[in-house]
Scaffold this motif. Sequence first.
Motif, mmCIF file in Angstrom:
data_model
loop_
_atom_site.group_PDB
_atom_site.id
_atom_site.type_symbol
_atom_site.label_atom_id
_atom_site.label_comp_id
_atom_site.label_asym_id
_atom_site.label_seq_id
_atom_site.Cartn_x
_atom_site.Cartn_y
_atom_site.Cartn_z
ATOM 1 N N GLY A 189 0.851 -1.228 0.000
ATOM 2 C CA GLY A 189 0.000 0.000 0.000
ATOM 3 C C GLY A 189 0.866 1.249 0.000
ATOM 4 N N LEU A 190 1.896 1.175 0.858
ATOM 5 C CA LEU A 190 2.785 2.350 0.956
ATOM 6 C C LEU A 190 3.454 2.647 -0.381
ATOM 7 C CD1 LEU A 190 4.608 2.160 4.394
ATOM 8 C CD2 LEU A 190 3.406 4.098 3.404
ATOM 9 N N VAL A 191 3.929 1.593 -1.011
ATOM 10 C CA VAL A 191 4.613 1.762 -2.295
ATOM 11 C C VAL A 191 3.643 2.375 -3.313
ATOM 12 C CG1 VAL A 191 5.600 0.492 -4.248
ATOM 13 C CG2 VAL A 191 6.304 -0.050 -1.910
ATOM 14 N N GLU A 192 2.406 1.882 -3.315
ATOM 15 C CA GLU A 192 1.410 2.388 -4.278
ATOM 16 C C GLU A 192 1.117 3.871 -4.032
ATOM 17 O OE1 GLU A 192 -0.691 2.932 -7.302
ATOM 18 O OE2 GLU A 192 0.531 1.119 -7.070
ATOM 19 N N SER A 193 0.888 4.240 -2.735
ATOM 20 C CA SER A 193 0.540 5.643 -2.497
ATOM 21 C C SER A 193 1.728 6.564 -2.775
ATOM 22 C CB SER A 193 -0.035 5.882 -1.101
ATOM 23 O OG SER A 193 0.725 5.244 -0.155
ATOM 24 N N ARG A 194 2.935 6.056 -2.539
ATOM 25 C CA ARG A 194 4.102 6.880 -2.869
ATOM 26 C C ARG A 194 4.178 7.138 -4.384
ATOM 27 N NH1 ARG A 194 9.619 8.380 -1.677
ATOM 28 N NH2 ARG A 194 10.356 8.411 -3.808
ATOM 29 N N LYS A 195 3.838 6.063 -5.144
ATOM 30 C CA LYS A 195 3.862 6.204 -6.600
ATOM 31 C C LYS A 195 2.828 7.238 -7.047
ATOM 32 C CE LYS A 195 5.465 1.788 -8.391
ATOM 33 N NZ LYS A 195 4.907 0.436 -8.605
ATOM 34 N N SER A 216 1.220 12.719 -8.879
ATOM 35 C CA SER A 216 0.565 14.034 -8.775
ATOM 36 C C SER A 216 1.588 15.148 -8.599
ATOM 37 C CB SER A 216 -0.506 14.091 -7.687
ATOM 38 O OG SER A 216 -0.272 13.192 -6.702
ATOM 39 N N PHE A 217 2.699 14.830 -7.924
ATOM 40 C CA PHE A 217 3.736 15.846 -7.749
ATOM 41 C C PHE A 217 4.317 16.241 -9.115
ATOM 42 C CE2 PHE A 217 8.198 16.965 -6.687
ATOM 43 C CZ PHE A 217 7.907 18.107 -5.979
ATOM 44 N N THR A 218 4.566 15.224 -9.939
ATOM 45 C CA THR A 218 5.118 15.507 -11.271
ATOM 46 C C THR A 218 4.111 16.335 -12.070
ATOM 47 O OG1 THR A 218 6.081 13.322 -11.121
ATOM 48 C CG2 THR A 218 6.239 14.408 -13.248
ATOM 49 N N ALA A 219 2.815 15.964 -11.965
ATOM 50 C CA ALA A 219 1.778 16.704 -12.704
ATOM 51 C C ALA A 219 1.753 18.165 -12.243
ATOM 52 C CB ALA A 219 0.421 16.061 -12.490
ATOM 53 N N ASP A 275 2.912 23.830 -12.903
ATOM 54 C CA ASP A 275 3.611 25.017 -12.383
ATOM 55 C C ASP A 275 4.547 25.605 -13.422
ATOM 56 O OD1 ASP A 275 2.654 25.507 -9.971
ATOM 57 O OD2 ASP A 275 4.444 24.903 -8.824
ATOM 58 N N ARG A 276 5.312 24.694 -14.062
ATOM 59 C CA ARG A 276 6.280 25.156 -15.060
ATOM 60 C C ARG A 276 5.569 25.849 -16.211
ATOM 61 N NH1 ARG A 276 9.358 20.548 -14.402
ATOM 62 N NH2 ARG A 276 8.424 19.567 -16.230
#
Length: 404
Positions: free
Chosen positions: A25-31, A36-39, A44-45
Amino acid sequence: MRRSVDILQRELNSQASDILELTAGLVESRKSLQRSFTALQVSDRRWLGLYDNTAVGIALADRDGRILSANPALQRMLGYDRADIVGVSLIEITELSERAAAERNVHGLFDGELPGYKVHKRYEKKDGGYLWANVCASRIPAMAQDGPMLAVIVEDITLRMEAERSLAATRAELTRVARFTAMGELVASIAHEINQPLSAVITNSQAALRWLSHDEPNLVEVAAALQRVNRDANLAGAVISRIRGFLRAGAIRREPVDLARMLSELLQMLQVVLTEAGVQVGVDLPTPQPDLIADPVQLQQVILNLVINAVDAMREQSGRARRLDIAVTPDPAGGLCFAVRDSGPGIAEDSEARLFEAFFSTKPDGLGMGLAISRSIVENHGGRLWLDRSAGPGACFKFTIPDN
Ligand code: ADP
């Protein structure tokens, strides 16, 4: 012992599977967080790219109009660096005559009275020069720890306004030259028509004097010469009254005039002149709009002359706010009464008597025909034009256009 070992072993197995699930679960939520961070970074860019590279100026400002951040285009337009533009008040750098309105607009926006606004105005640049701008402002509601902010978009229209101004100057110069030419031609034709009878008057009066100087004056010849003098002098007089009559009875069109539209077109045409001279204009019209039958072009020319004179007069004045008020009221005698009032120095008593004379001007490049022509236009409409001394300070010219 064995039972205990079994129980413990089962327990351990179930926990291991829990831990396994937890880790997955942790691995999935980190992914997903990474996605979303990349998006967010991409978005932002993109926004930053737009903010940094667009040709329009963009600023965020607080309730006092102070800039919180400004994009490079706005920094360039106003001549500030990235750091020293922060804190500059968009209200304070608005040209003086527009400043109170700018403050009202900004506060109206923050207080929710205005949804947004668009204006056309001048900002003072850091080097003291001016930026003509189309400004569009709106409110950004409060978010997270930030209070509400003002979003301002600025389009630089200095070049366009300068082109319009030089066009207006060329047009004004052309009108002036045309007037001079027309006047010159008129003067030449008057001179020509009057010259002939005048030369005859001189010749005949000299002849009469000669006959009289003889020892025995020939009174018959003297009388004949004087009669010719009289005839030619009358001829010269007739030329003058014919020209006067021609000037006075200039043909006028009579058609319904949309007063509000005519005035707004006129003020639109004069906007550059008025803004440049820092003049605020107030227009007061009766409601509902009254009927008016007149020659719209000539009427506009009268108001134009009065407004240009008022602006010229206020250019020299400092200290007091420069204000021009155009008011139209029903005339008690029927028809309408127009008043054009300024806050300039007013009119010196010694020029008052000559104001409406042709060629009277106190301006270095004045032709002195504005008020004379305006008066003859108003009189052609059956009205009158005068200086109202009771309404000072400044000058107030009034004219009436009666009902037909
Ligand atoms: P011009 O504008 O070419 O001088 P006008 O006939 O329009 O010709 O005006 C004549 C003179 O009247 C001006 O030169 C000026 O001295 C005076 N005048 C007209 N309007 C005003 C005004 N609003 N305030 C002060 N003086 C004025």
